[in-house]
Design a protein around this motif. Sequence first.
Motif, PDB file in Angstrom:
ATOM      1  N   ASN A 345       0.896  -1.231  -0.013  1.00 26.02           N
ATOM      2  CA  ASN A 345       0.059  -0.046  -0.020  1.00 26.02           C
ATOM      3  C   ASN A 345       0.970   1.168  -0.150  1.00 26.02           C
ATOM      4  OD1 ASN A 345       0.943  -0.736   2.577  1.00 26.02           O
ATOM      5  ND2 ASN A 345      -0.902   0.491   3.422  1.00 26.02           N
ATOM      6  N   GLN A 346       2.189   1.009   0.277  1.00 25.95           N
ATOM      7  CA  GLN A 346       3.232   2.244   0.264  1.00 25.95           C
ATOM      8  C   GLN A 346       3.840   2.702  -1.022  1.00 25.95           C
ATOM      9  OE1 GLN A 346       4.798   2.115   4.177  1.00 25.95           O
ATOM     10  NE2 GLN A 346       3.183   3.391   4.801  1.00 25.95           N
ATOM     11  N   LEU A 347       3.861   1.330  -1.825  1.00 23.34           N
ATOM     12  CA  LEU A 347       5.039   1.384  -2.885  1.00 23.34           C
ATOM     13  C   LEU A 347       4.526   2.644  -3.893  1.00 23.34           C
ATOM     14  CD1 LEU A 347       7.685   0.338  -4.000  1.00 23.34           C
ATOM     15  CD2 LEU A 347       6.232  -1.398  -4.994  1.00 23.34           C
ATOM     16  N   ASP A 348       3.130   2.511  -4.131  1.00 21.72           N
ATOM     17  CA  ASP A 348       2.856   3.301  -5.300  1.00 21.72           C
ATOM     18  C   ASP A 348       2.905   5.011  -4.643  1.00 21.72           C
ATOM     19  OD1 ASP A 348       1.177   3.744  -7.914  1.00 21.72           O
ATOM     20  OD2 ASP A 348       0.063   4.835  -6.565  1.00 21.72           O
ATOM     21  N   PRO A 349       2.275   5.280  -3.555  1.00 24.24           N
ATOM     22  CA  PRO A 349       3.016   6.745  -3.106  1.00 24.24           C
ATOM     23  C   PRO A 349       4.240   7.105  -3.159  1.00 24.24           C
ATOM     24  CG  PRO A 349       1.619   5.466  -1.352  1.00 24.24           C
ATOM     25  CD  PRO A 349       1.550   4.601  -2.670  1.00 24.24           C
ATOM     26  N   LEU A 350       5.070   6.041  -2.748  1.00 23.76           N
ATOM     27  CA  LEU A 350       6.471   6.437  -2.363  1.00 23.76           C
ATOM     28  C   LEU A 350       6.957   6.775  -3.798  1.00 23.76           C
ATOM     29  CD1 LEU A 350       9.132   6.538  -1.160  1.00 23.76           C
ATOM     30  CD2 LEU A 350       9.417   4.020  -1.427  1.00 23.76           C
ATOM     31  N   LEU A 351       6.779   5.749  -4.868  1.00 22.28           N
ATOM     32  CA  LEU A 351       7.320   5.994  -6.272  1.00 22.28           C
ATOM     33  C   LEU A 351       6.817   7.373  -6.916  1.00 22.28           C
ATOM     34  CD1 LEU A 351       7.024   2.388  -7.593  1.00 22.28           C
ATOM     35  CD2 LEU A 351       8.920   3.692  -7.092  1.00 22.28           C
ATOM     36  N   ARG A 352       5.443   7.556  -6.755  1.00 18.58           N
ATOM     37  CA  ARG A 352       5.062   8.829  -7.274  1.00 18.58           C
ATOM     38  C   ARG A 352       5.673  10.046  -6.476  1.00 18.58           C
ATOM     39  NH1 ARG A 352       0.468   7.717 -10.421  1.00 18.58           N
ATOM     40  NH2 ARG A 352      -0.329   5.857 -10.050  1.00 18.58           N
ATOM     41  N   ALA A 353       5.972   9.858  -5.433  1.00 21.21           N
ATOM     42  CA  ALA A 353       6.498  10.915  -4.619  1.00 21.21           C
ATOM     43  C   ALA A 353       8.139  11.316  -4.873  1.00 21.21           C
ATOM     44  CB  ALA A 353       6.564  11.060  -3.145  1.00 21.21           C
ATOM     45  N   SER A 354       8.556  10.459  -5.700  1.00 19.50           N
ATOM     46  CA  SER A 354      10.194  10.327  -5.924  1.00 19.50           C
ATOM     47  C   SER A 354      10.489  10.179  -7.241  1.00 19.50           C
ATOM     48  CB  SER A 354      10.800   9.468  -4.819  1.00 19.50           C
ATOM     49  OG  SER A 354      10.167   8.118  -4.925  1.00 19.50           O
ATOM     50  N   GLY A 355       9.762  10.776  -8.190  1.00 18.08           N
ATOM     51  CA  GLY A 355      10.366  10.727  -9.644  1.00 18.08           C
ATOM     52  C   GLY A 355       9.774   9.668 -10.461  1.00 18.08           C
ATOM     53  N   PHE A 356       8.979   8.993 -10.153  1.00 23.75           N
ATOM     54  CA  PHE A 356       8.087   7.769 -10.952  1.00 23.75           C
ATOM     55  C   PHE A 356       6.768   8.082 -11.087  1.00 23.75           C
ATOM     56  CE2 PHE A 356      11.930   6.101  -8.721  1.00 23.75           C
ATOM     57  CZ  PHE A 356      12.626   5.043  -9.500  1.00 23.75           C
ATOM     58  N   PRO A 357       6.491   9.123 -12.017  1.00 23.20           N
ATOM     59  CA  PRO A 357       5.112   9.713 -11.947  1.00 23.20           C
ATOM     60  C   PRO A 357       4.143   8.675 -12.055  1.00 23.20           C
ATOM     61  CG  PRO A 357       6.509  10.311 -14.055  1.00 23.20           C
ATOM     62  CD  PRO A 357       7.329   9.605 -12.716  1.00 23.20           C
ATOM     63  N   ASP A 358       4.435   7.578 -12.674  1.00 23.32           N
ATOM     64  CA  ASP A 358       3.283   6.423 -12.962  1.00 23.32           C
ATOM     65  C   ASP A 358       3.152   5.416 -11.799  1.00 23.32           C
ATOM     66  OD1 ASP A 358       3.167   7.677 -15.424  1.00 23.32           O
ATOM     67  OD2 ASP A 358       4.755   6.155 -16.353  1.00 23.32           O
ATOM     68  N   GLY A 359       4.044   5.682 -10.782  1.00 23.21           N
ATOM     69  CA  GLY A 359       3.930   4.997  -9.466  1.00 23.21           C
ATOM     70  C   GLY A 359       4.521   3.554  -9.902  1.00 23.21           C
ATOM     71  N   ASP A 360       3.271   2.515  -9.223  1.00 20.80           N
ATOM     72  CA  ASP A 360       3.585   1.043  -9.075  1.00 20.80           C
ATOM     73  C   ASP A 360       3.205   0.541 -10.495  1.00 20.80           C
ATOM     74  OD1 ASP A 360       3.636  -1.545  -8.499  1.00 20.80           O
ATOM     75  OD2 ASP A 360       2.201  -1.529  -7.356  1.00 20.80           O
ATOM     76  N   VAL A 361       3.994   0.609 -11.660  1.00 19.34           N
ATOM     77  CA  VAL A 361       3.509   0.007 -12.859  1.00 19.34           C
ATOM     78  C   VAL A 361       4.722  -1.096 -13.151  1.00 19.34           C
ATOM     79  CG1 VAL A 361       2.170   1.834 -13.661  1.00 19.34           C
ATOM     80  CG2 VAL A 361       4.713   1.897 -13.879  1.00 19.34           C
ATOM     81  N   ASN A 362       4.207  -2.017 -14.216  1.00 17.88           N
ATOM     82  CA  ASN A 362       5.126  -2.920 -14.716  1.00 17.88           C
ATOM     83  C   ASN A 362       6.051  -2.358 -15.661  1.00 17.88           C
ATOM     84  OD1 ASN A 362       3.781  -5.099 -13.384  1.00 17.88           O
ATOM     85  ND2 ASN A 362       2.054  -5.070 -15.072  1.00 17.88           N
ATOM     86  N   CYS A 363       7.133  -2.921 -15.740  1.00 22.09           N
ATOM     87  CA  CYS A 363       8.061  -2.456 -16.738  1.00 22.09           C
ATOM     88  C   CYS A 363       8.355  -3.498 -17.996  1.00 22.09           C
ATOM     89  CB  CYS A 363       9.622  -2.261 -16.325  1.00 22.09           C
ATOM     90  SG  CYS A 363      10.208  -3.985 -15.882  1.00 22.09           S
ATOM     91  N   GLU A 364       9.177  -3.498 -18.965  1.00 25.66           N
ATOM     92  CA  GLU A 364       8.998  -4.104 -20.138  1.00 25.66           C
ATOM     93  C   GLU A 364       9.079  -5.484 -20.041  1.00 25.66           C
ATOM     94  OE1 GLU A 364      11.377  -1.910 -19.331  1.00 25.66           O
ATOM     95  OE2 GLU A 364      13.271  -3.212 -19.099  1.00 25.66           O
ATOM     96  N   THR A 365       9.382  -6.148 -18.923  1.00 25.18           N
ATOM     97  CA  THR A 365       9.247  -7.467 -18.661  1.00 25.18           C
ATOM     98  C   THR A 365       7.917  -7.857 -18.502  1.00 25.18           C
ATOM     99  OG1 THR A 365       9.584  -7.021 -16.337  1.00 25.18           O
ATOM    100  CG2 THR A 365      11.559  -7.384 -17.441  1.00 25.18           C
ATOM    101  N   GLY A 366       7.128  -7.059 -18.043  1.00 25.91           N
ATOM    102  CA  GLY A 366       5.538  -7.376 -17.825  1.00 25.91           C
ATOM    103  C   GLY A 366       5.422  -7.509 -16.155  1.00 25.91           C
ATOM    104  N   TYR A 367       6.576  -7.274 -15.533  1.00 34.00           N
ATOM    105  CA  TYR A 367       6.523  -7.143 -14.145  1.00 34.00           C
ATOM    106  C   TYR A 367       6.867  -6.024 -13.630  1.00 34.00           C
ATOM    107  CZ  TYR A 367       5.758 -12.304 -14.331  1.00 34.00           C
ATOM    108  OH  TYR A 367       5.228 -13.339 -14.558  1.00 34.00           O
ATOM    109  N   SER A 368       6.865  -5.574 -12.292  1.00 32.41           N
ATOM    110  CA  SER A 368       7.080  -4.500 -11.506  1.00 32.41           C
ATOM    111  C   SER A 368       8.769  -4.776 -11.406  1.00 32.41           C
ATOM    112  CB  SER A 368       6.416  -4.635 -10.186  1.00 32.41           C
ATOM    113  OG  SER A 368       7.271  -3.774  -9.207  1.00 32.41           O
ATOM    114  N   PRO A 369       9.608  -3.775 -11.576  1.00 33.64           N
ATOM    115  CA  PRO A 369      10.884  -3.625 -11.451  1.00 33.64           C
ATOM    116  C   PRO A 369      11.338  -4.130 -10.071  1.00 33.64           C
ATOM    117  CG  PRO A 369      10.277  -1.303 -11.636  1.00 33.64           C
ATOM    118  CD  PRO A 369       9.160  -2.072 -12.072  1.00 33.64           C
TER     119      PRO A 369
END
Length: 619
Positions: A345-369
């Motif tokens: 529940n904290q990963l998405d807000p942490l990412l958004r607040a620190s330069g990952f504007p899309d938050g918790d998303v998959n990368c080119e592998t089809g998985y979260s990095p």
Amino acid sequence: MASSSRVDSSVSDLFSSAPALQSNLGILSPDQIELAKILLENGQSHLFLHWSEPGVCDNEKLGFFDQIARLNSSYPGGLAAYIKTAKELLADSKLGKNPYDGFSPSVPSGENLTFGDENFIEMEKRGVVEARKAAFVLVAGGLGERLGYNGIKVALPRETTTGTCFLQHYIESILALQEASHKVASDGNQTDIPFIIMTSDDTHSRTQNLLELNSYFGMKSTQVHLLKQEKVACLDDNDARLALDSNNKYKIQTKPHGHGDVHSLLYSSGLLDKWLDAGLKWVLFFQDTNGLLFNAIPASLGVSATKQYHVNSLAVPRKAKEAIGGITKLTHADGRAMVINVEYNQLDPLLRASGFPDGDVNCETGYSPFPGNINQLILELGSYKEELQKTGGAIKEFVNPKYKDSTKTSFKSSTRLECMMQDYPKTLPPTARVGFTVMDIWLAYAPVKNNPEDAAKVPKGNPYHSATSGEMAIYRANSRILQKAGVKVEEPVKQVLNGQEVEIWSRITWKPKWGLIFSDIKTKVSGNCDISQRSTMAITGRNVFIDNLSLDGALIVDSIDDAEVKLGGSIKNNGWTMETVDYKDTSVPEEIRIRGFRFNKVEQLEKKFAQPGKFSLED
Ligand SMILES: O=c1ccn([C@@H]2O[C@H](COP(=O)(O)OP(=O)(O)O[C@H]3OC[C@@H](O)[C@H](O)[C@H]3O)[C@@H](O)[C@H]2O)c(=O)[nH]1
Ligand SMILES: [Mg+2]
């Protein structure tokens, strides 16, 4: 003289803030008066506002202090520490302070294991050697609210082909490891592997009963220890005023504190010293319902030993927004860095607040990095003990109040502090060797957490984490392992069960003592073997060898250790068919209907070998 009267007057000042309590001091013991002082000194005079005069409800008042004594002794630092931390965390929460303030997240690098390759096989063998120096700790105090099952989760069948429950499977896996480890022991050390289960008031007696009714599933009763966690006091407001039970004004409302309690309980149990004296080296923590876990244990213990990790967390590739934490490298502006779980529940807000504007998303592998934390931790006992000596087992806590409105001045319902066992590394010095090991999902992770209705709503492509997917994962893993060992196991069919599309593989099961690690399994399989998709194969004996077997139907084999049994030839029968069951159909037992199917045992070849000797299926 002067100083003692000063103390007395400040004490009486303290009690004059709670006149109803003050008039009752006569019924309290000195210890209870000390506890009362702690409460008053920490802003809890409201607890006594409604107290009646002495002689009325006196038993309830003594009961109140019994509970206060328990709450005080079961928390590191006592209630004063609990209330102090609560005030701080509530203030931070009100300010909307980010718990990761100053840290920037990045993707950490860890060990990757690939099932069946040379390294994996080496690590498994090393893990088996180490296992006799391990202790296992199962955290099983949770209610399983998301699953909504009426019983305790460890009593659920891991799969319904044999009906073996999770707890039995865990115990049999530990015993198989113990035996295999003793076999390769060069130091003659034949100690039993300790097995600790953390329970809570919600699960304790049912866990105890399950063990006793089943003679501890073959373990010595002295090998198993139950440690019961206590709940913690609920908080009514930002001043951390303790909440009274709405039905009983002489009782504090309590809620679970989270699986992080396992560390302080282990510390205060005295077990760690015993284990160190007995020459143990590893403590392995695991959760209530992952039927695949022991596929991952030997190799990851091998990794811990080889890399000399103080902390090794097991992980699997994670789908974005999947309800498992992300293993993250957090680097602070001041240079500090740590590799730690960031809860889902904290990963998405942490990412958004620190330069990952899309938050918790998959990368080119089809998985979260970020690798997904399966919350299986392997800790090195010596450094663990040292750390707990400093912290008393206290784990960094958090609070998650649901506010009534944006002023954040009052809560919808009472809240409490919580803690998680995977936050243990947060207090470690930078010299600590903290790593993680990533494995295939199909091999290592299939928890049963979601009820059928919620599972059916999981975004397409993300794992269901349901009873249905949990059981199907067992068959998939066993089928793939046999494929890797050279058996032609037919590919699965897809079917929708309880609203979830799953792959149905051949229903293959075996006991841990039959095939603990891949190199063992390979010695049990030879020749040209094939198993059709509609087949069921359950092996409960140890020395059972699959040799030129062609199976199309159901085959159930049980044997004593001294019987060597060869499964060969062509076996064809009507087998066990799968019938769908709707989870809403209450005429079907709950543990079955939450799966969405049951077996119809139409026909099988069932063999039992109870005499020593060599046998084949014709015998
Ligand atoms: O107070 C508690 C709460 C929980 N538990 C136990 O802790 C285990 C995990 O509990 P939950 O299933 O509620 O945990 P969650 O699913 O919320 O998340 C957990 O598992 C998945 C991981 O990725 C997460 O990082 C981890 O926190 C269970 O075995 C449960 O019985 C306790 O023993 N005591
Ligand atoms: Mg939970």
